[in-house]
Design a protein around this motif. Structure first.
Motif, PDB file in Angstrom:
ATOM      1  N   GLU A 107      -3.655   6.117  12.366  1.00 27.22           N
ATOM      2  CA  GLU A 107      -2.371   5.507  12.033  1.00 27.22           C
ATOM      3  C   GLU A 107      -2.504   4.047  11.606  1.00 27.22           C
ATOM      4  OE1 GLU A 107      -1.695   8.841  14.920  1.00 27.22           O
ATOM      5  OE2 GLU A 107      -3.052   7.116  14.797  1.00 27.22           O
ATOM      6  N   GLU A 108      -3.656   3.445  11.812  1.00 28.84           N
ATOM      7  CA  GLU A 108      -3.815   2.028  11.467  1.00 28.84           C
ATOM      8  C   GLU A 108      -3.616   1.781   9.982  1.00 28.84           C
ATOM      9  OE1 GLU A 108      -6.772  -0.461  13.262  1.00 28.84           O
ATOM     10  OE2 GLU A 108      -7.158   1.003  14.835  1.00 28.84           O
ATOM     11  N   GLU A 109      -4.142   2.660   9.138  1.00 32.51           N
ATOM     12  CA  GLU A 109      -3.986   2.471   7.692  1.00 32.51           C
ATOM     13  C   GLU A 109      -2.516   2.522   7.298  1.00 32.51           C
ATOM     14  OE1 GLU A 109      -5.194   4.424   3.368  1.00 32.51           O
ATOM     15  OE2 GLU A 109      -6.122   5.193   5.199  1.00 32.51           O
ATOM     16  N   ILE A 110      -1.764   3.431   7.907  1.00 28.79           N
ATOM     17  CA  ILE A 110      -0.337   3.550   7.594  1.00 28.79           C
ATOM     18  C   ILE A 110       0.390   2.261   7.950  1.00 28.79           C
ATOM     19  CG2 ILE A 110       1.793   4.796   8.148  1.00 28.79           C
ATOM     20  CD1 ILE A 110       0.035   7.251   8.733  1.00 28.79           C
ATOM     21  N   LEU A 111       0.092   1.715   9.129  1.00 33.33           N
ATOM     22  CA  LEU A 111       0.749   0.483   9.560  1.00 33.33           C
ATOM     23  C   LEU A 111       0.358  -0.698   8.685  1.00 33.33           C
ATOM     24  CD1 LEU A 111       0.445   0.941  13.421  1.00 33.33           C
ATOM     25  CD2 LEU A 111       2.550   0.967  12.096  1.00 33.33           C
ATOM     26  N   VAL A 112      -0.916  -0.797   8.334  1.00 36.95           N
ATOM     27  CA  VAL A 112      -1.374  -1.886   7.474  1.00 36.95           C
ATOM     28  C   VAL A 112      -0.670  -1.813   6.117  1.00 36.95           C
ATOM     29  CG1 VAL A 112      -3.332  -2.818   6.201  1.00 36.95           C
ATOM     30  CG2 VAL A 112      -3.580  -2.237   8.607  1.00 36.95           C
ATOM     31  N   ARG A 113      -0.547  -0.615   5.570  1.00 39.06           N
ATOM     32  CA  ARG A 113       0.145  -0.448   4.287  1.00 39.06           C
ATOM     33  C   ARG A 113       1.608  -0.881   4.382  1.00 39.06           C
ATOM     34  NH1 ARG A 113      -1.786   2.447   0.094  1.00 39.06           N
ATOM     35  NH2 ARG A 113      -3.940   3.180   0.258  1.00 39.06           N
ATOM     36  N   ALA A 114       2.281  -0.510   5.459  1.00 36.01           N
ATOM     37  CA  ALA A 114       3.692  -0.900   5.620  1.00 36.01           C
ATOM     38  C   ALA A 114       3.829  -2.404   5.759  1.00 36.01           C
ATOM     39  CB  ALA A 114       4.284  -0.185   6.831  1.00 36.01           C
ATOM     40  N   LEU A 115       2.916  -3.028   6.487  1.00 33.46           N
ATOM     41  CA  LEU A 115       2.989  -4.464   6.720  1.00 33.46           C
ATOM     42  C   LEU A 115       2.651  -5.282   5.485  1.00 33.46           C
ATOM     43  CD1 LEU A 115       1.362  -4.484  10.255  1.00 33.46           C
ATOM     44  CD2 LEU A 115       3.669  -5.286   9.744  1.00 33.46           C
ATOM     45  N   GLY A 155       3.212  -4.175   2.313  1.00 30.05           N
ATOM     46  CA  GLY A 155       4.034  -3.792   1.172  1.00 30.05           C
ATOM     47  C   GLY A 155       3.419  -2.741   0.271  1.00 30.05           C
ATOM     48  N   ALA A 156       2.284  -2.172   0.693  1.00 25.13           N
ATOM     49  CA  ALA A 156       1.658  -1.119  -0.117  1.00 25.13           C
ATOM     50  C   ALA A 156       2.372   0.206   0.141  1.00 25.13           C
ATOM     51  CB  ALA A 156       0.184  -0.990   0.244  1.00 25.13           C
ATOM     52  N   GLN A 157       2.181   1.155  -0.745  1.00 26.51           N
ATOM     53  CA  GLN A 157       2.806   2.463  -0.586  1.00 26.51           C
ATOM     54  C   GLN A 157       2.217   3.181   0.628  1.00 26.51           C
ATOM     55  OE1 GLN A 157       2.354   5.049  -3.949  1.00 26.51           O
ATOM     56  NE2 GLN A 157       3.614   6.678  -3.088  1.00 26.51           N
ATOM     57  N   VAL A 158       3.103   3.680   1.485  1.00 25.69           N
ATOM     58  CA  VAL A 158       2.666   4.432   2.646  1.00 25.69           C
ATOM     59  C   VAL A 158       2.340   5.856   2.225  1.00 25.69           C
ATOM     60  CG1 VAL A 158       3.316   5.313   4.916  1.00 25.69           C
ATOM     61  CG2 VAL A 158       4.014   3.015   4.223  1.00 25.69           C
ATOM     62  N   LEU A 159       1.096   6.244   2.486  1.00 22.36           N
ATOM     63  CA  LEU A 159       0.652   7.575   2.055  1.00 22.36           C
ATOM     64  C   LEU A 159       1.167   8.652   2.993  1.00 22.36           C
ATOM     65  CD1 LEU A 159      -3.042   6.667   1.129  1.00 22.36           C
ATOM     66  CD2 LEU A 159      -1.059   6.826  -0.390  1.00 22.36           C
TER      67      LEU A 159
END
Length: 224
Positions: A210-218, A220-224
């Protein structure tokens, strides 16, 4: 615990915007977001320290670890813990100080402790204070990496023992995944991501999916 359409404005600035959040009993929820996203305001509203529009229910008794230690300067480390307990439970203070790595420093005053040591006393006091919900605002931010590891592992251990309801603010994605069963990301006072942490890493050095998802949200990148 239920927050329903909670809104908080400071003048022309909206800190929280009709935020709705349900926190189940025994659940640990991490709150992340950029500076000014409304994270600390959210904790203060749950604690009843800040007024708001909307409704907060089911919080019960709250214990709070602030960003600053907020210890009573005229009391020793052990006396700061005793201050929140009835005399019949004072024997708990020594063991608790030992568990946060402060055995042998119980007679020192806050001015005689480092910033990290004061924060550990604050954490120990919050753990001892009778509560239904534990709130923590970046509790490990002033600690070096080795000490952070030991205290993160201690909090994980206590979670398993107590099954407490915890809401904590952090800027550290890894910390969030290690400690929480759920993570929400705030942006401009609104929740932009709410995910379950299905399988927290086994230890401090592992990395959760889940770390990649959180980093993307923080970022501004697209959440996969």
């Amino acid at each position: 615990m239920q927050l329903t359409e909670v809104t908080k404005r400071y003048g022309g600035v909206t800190a929280l915007d009709k935020l709705t959040l349900t926190v189940a009993n025994g659940e640990t929820t991490a709150v992340l977001g950029e500076s000014g996203a409304g994270k600390t305001t959210l904790l203060r509203i749950i604690a009843g320290l800040t007024s708001c529009e909307g409704e907060v229910s089911g919080a019960g008794r709250v214990s709070y670890v602030f960003q600053e230690s907020k210890l009573l300067p005229n009391l020793t480390a052990e006396e700061n813990l005793r201050f929140v307990l009835p005399k019949s439970e004072w024997e708990k203070t020594g063991e608790t100080l030992d568990r946060v790595g402060l055995g042998g420093k119980q007679t020192r005053y806050p001015a005689q402790l480092s910033g990290g040591e004061r924060q550990r006393v604050s954490l120990a006091r919050a753990l001892l204070f009778p509560h239904d919900v534990l709130l923590m605002d970046e509790p490990f931010s002033s600690l070096d990496l080795g000490l952070k590891k030991s205290l993160v592992e201690l909090v994980r251990e206590l979670q398993q023992e107590r099954k407490e309801t915890v809401v904590f603010v952090t800027h550290d994605v890894h910390e969030a995944v290690l400690l929480s069963s759920r993570a929400v990301v705030l942006s401009r006072g609104s929740i932009i991501l709410d995910i379950a942490i299905a399988a927290p890493p086994a230890d401090f050095f592992a990395r959760g999916a889940e770390e990649e998802i959180l980093v993307r949200a923080l970022t501004g990148a697209q959440v996969l």
